[in-house]
Design a protein around this motif. Structure first.
Motif: not given
Length: 350
Positions: A7-15, A86-95
């Protein structure tokens, strides 16, 4: 476990970051190494064995490092701080309110920095084959760097021969093709240039999360002494040195690595879940007979080597049992374990 859905997610950088999960249970995030490729890695028997082993009782989260694999290949900010975000964004996305982290190679410093800054969001931290940064004047890296930029095919093969110490030509060639599939020479060089300049000393000193520092005894890139120094610099760290020379976690004796990590990740019992008298915790079976035997020798002041010789087992087996003891008793080291059971410090400290 034969299938993996990306799957894919968007980071706070927009990547865009590619990720996948396997298993069920408390979350364990595998922070990606130098470069990665979820689909290509999943084709490797050793990687499937590693991640599937971790998935025994855990939801394992894997994702491709920004700039590599199925994640966006365009990346201007090559700093470690970007990887931490990015690690923080992944953790936040997956709650993920709280998760264990497994960082290998380049992923280890990112996991360390994140744990130091977010101790309430990290339950346990595993640092595999972590390097603290050799500095920009490392002649060995400079030689690899020039070769990789001049001839990516030859450079990837040459570095593969180091990473896969003792492997045959075809196995090294397969690894080199895999690595070229993961990333470009320019991105690989840029990420390494940034990594060797990053100083992790402050994060090591500040980390209060229970930490396992683990590597192979004869790793040709990360010496056993370097792993000892890292473990000594982290107040909450335990050290395990496994047999072998493989630098990559999915090479060599994968099962021993999985066993050491799972023993460390095993949740400690909550005080309300068992008797208040810690001596009775052992008597009611939380410790096996062998673990009680090892704890008795630890209390007498014996070293891991002396215990191994006494019981006719390997030092690695002693270390694994010791990690199990700490986890079951909910303690962070030898002195706390002995105090919990016997109400006194070990003989060596008296």
């Amino acid at each position: 476990m034969s299938r993996m859905q990306v799957r894919f997610l968007r980071t706070s950088f927009g990547s865009r970051i590619a990720y996948a999960t396997v298993g069920s249970g408390p979350p364990l995030v595998m922070v990606p190494p130098w470069s990665s490729h979820l689909e290509a890695f999943w084709e490797l028997e050793g990687y499937r064995r590693l991640s599937s082993g971790f998935a025994t009782g855990h939801t394992v989260v894997m994702y491709d490092r920004w700039g590599t694999g199925l994640s966006d290949r365009t990346r201007d900010d090559l700093s470690l701080h970007a990887d931490v975000q990015v690690l923080d964004d992944v953790s936040s996305h997956l709650r993920l309110r709280r998760a264990a982290l497994f960082g290998s190679s380049h992923g280890a410093p990112a996991a360390l920095e994140y744990a130091a800054a977010n101790p309430r969001r990290v339950s346990r931290l595993v640092l595999y084959s972590m390097e603290t940064g050799s500095g920009p004047d490392d002649p060995r890296w400079n030689a690899f760097r020039d070769l990789m930029l001049a001839d990516w095919e030859m450079g990837s093969f040459t570095l593969g021969s180091v990473l896969l110490a003792g492997a045959g030509k075809e196995e090294i060639s397969s690894f080199a093709r895999l690595w070229r599939r993961c990333t470009s020479a320019e991105m690989a060089v840029g990420l390494q240039d940034a990594a060797i300049r990053h100083d992790t000393s402050a994060a090591m000193a500040a980390t209060r999360v229970p930490t396992l520092v683990v590597s192979r005894q004869d790793d040709r890139l990360i010496s056993a002494e370097a792993s000892r120094r890292i473990a000594a610099a982290i107040p909450t760290a335990e050290l395990v040195l496994l047999d072998g020379e493989a630098h990559l976690p999915h090479e060599g004796d994968v099962d021993s690595l999985v066993a050491a990590v799972l023993a460390f990740l095993e949740p400690a019992p909550h005080p309300a879940d068992g008797p208040s008298d810690s001596r009775s915790a052992a008597e009611t079976g939380k410790l096996t007979e062998r673990e009680r035997e090892i704890l008795d020798l630890l209390a007498a002041g014996a070293t891991n080597r002396a215990i191994a010789d006494r019981l006719v087992i390997s030092v690695r087996t002693v270390e694994r049992h010791t990690l199990n003891i700490y986890s079951k008793l909910g303690v962070r080291g030898r002195a706390e374990a002995i105090s919990a059971i016997y109400g006194r410090p070990p003989e060596s400290a008296r």
